[in-house]
Design a protein around this motif. Sequence first.
Motif, PDB file in Angstrom:
ATOM      1  N   MET A   1      35.981  37.674  41.210  1.00 34.91           N
ATOM      2  CA  MET A   1      36.517  38.828  40.464  1.00 34.91           C
ATOM      3  C   MET A   1      37.806  39.107  41.459  1.00 34.91           C
ATOM      4  SD  MET A   1      33.708  40.477  38.402  1.00 34.91           S
ATOM      5  CE  MET A   1      34.910  42.133  37.922  1.00 34.91           C
ATOM      6  N   LYS A   2      37.484  39.422  42.618  1.00 34.63           N
ATOM      7  CA  LYS A   2      38.470  39.829  43.718  1.00 34.63           C
ATOM      8  C   LYS A   2      39.811  38.900  43.545  1.00 34.63           C
ATOM      9  CE  LYS A   2      35.597  42.648  46.602  1.00 34.63           C
ATOM     10  NZ  LYS A   2      35.103  42.776  47.991  1.00 34.63           N
TER      11      LYS A   2
ATOM     12  N   ASP B   1      30.107  36.384  42.177  1.00 33.43           N
ATOM     13  CA  ASP B   1      30.817  36.640  41.064  1.00 33.43           C
ATOM     14  C   ASP B   1      31.984  37.736  41.363  1.00 33.43           C
ATOM     15  OD1 ASP B   1      29.440  34.932  39.241  1.00 33.43           O
ATOM     16  OD2 ASP B   1      28.255  36.619  38.573  1.00 33.43           O
ATOM     17  N   MET B   2      31.522  38.727  42.376  1.00 36.22           N
ATOM     18  CA  MET B   2      32.517  39.666  42.694  1.00 36.22           C
ATOM     19  C   MET B   2      33.453  39.054  43.465  1.00 36.22           C
ATOM     20  SD  MET B   2      31.656  42.660  41.541  1.00 36.22           S
ATOM     21  CE  MET B   2      32.545  43.783  42.399  1.00 36.22           C
ATOM     22  N   THR B   3      33.283  38.083  44.462  1.00 35.69           N
ATOM     23  CA  THR B   3      34.354  37.606  45.271  1.00 35.69           C
ATOM     24  C   THR B   3      35.436  36.769  44.345  1.00 35.69           C
ATOM     25  OG1 THR B   3      32.926  37.372  46.970  1.00 35.69           O
ATOM     26  CG2 THR B   3      34.706  35.911  47.013  1.00 35.69           C
TER      27      THR B   3
ATOM     28  N   MET C   1      25.661  37.560  42.118  1.00 34.77           N
ATOM     29  CA  MET C   1      26.491  38.957  41.937  1.00 34.77           C
ATOM     30  C   MET C   1      27.659  39.059  42.808  1.00 34.77           C
ATOM     31  SD  MET C   1      24.109  42.187  40.483  1.00 34.77           S
ATOM     32  CE  MET C   1      25.050  43.233  40.838  1.00 34.77           C
ATOM     33  N   LYS C   2      27.286  38.743  43.958  1.00 34.89           N
ATOM     34  CA  LYS C   2      28.325  38.812  45.134  1.00 34.89           C
ATOM     35  C   LYS C   2      29.282  37.699  45.128  1.00 34.89           C
ATOM     36  CE  LYS C   2      25.566  40.785  48.813  1.00 34.89           C
ATOM     37  NZ  LYS C   2      24.856  40.493  50.076  1.00 34.89           N
TER      38      LYS C   2
END
Length: 110
Positions: free
Chosen positions: A38-39, A34-36, A31-32
């Motif tokens: 996405m950012k 993926d969030m990176t 998830m981390k």
Amino acid sequence: MTDSEKLDLLLADMTDMKRDMTDMKRDMTDMKRDMTDMKQDIGLLKHKVMRVEMVIENEIRVNIQRVAEGHLDLSRNLHKAMKPSNEVEMLALKVRKLESDVEDLKDKIS
């Protein structure tokens, strides 16, 4: 149930919980990541939107203004070109009126 069996059950439960926690940690890491990602994607989107806004502001808006000014010039030229036509029509009406008056005079004289 003996104490040994109870300890074996607790150990099995703890092993399952440890496996679940390991899976949860792996999921959190994913998830981390993926969030990176996405950012970064959002940063790229912001950059692209800014470029599109610049094109709209600097090119498209200016070109629309030029087209509008050209249209205004064409409209003015059309009105200038139509003005003599209107005057010619008025003169034609006056000539017809005068011709009619001359015919009436001829009829009265004869």
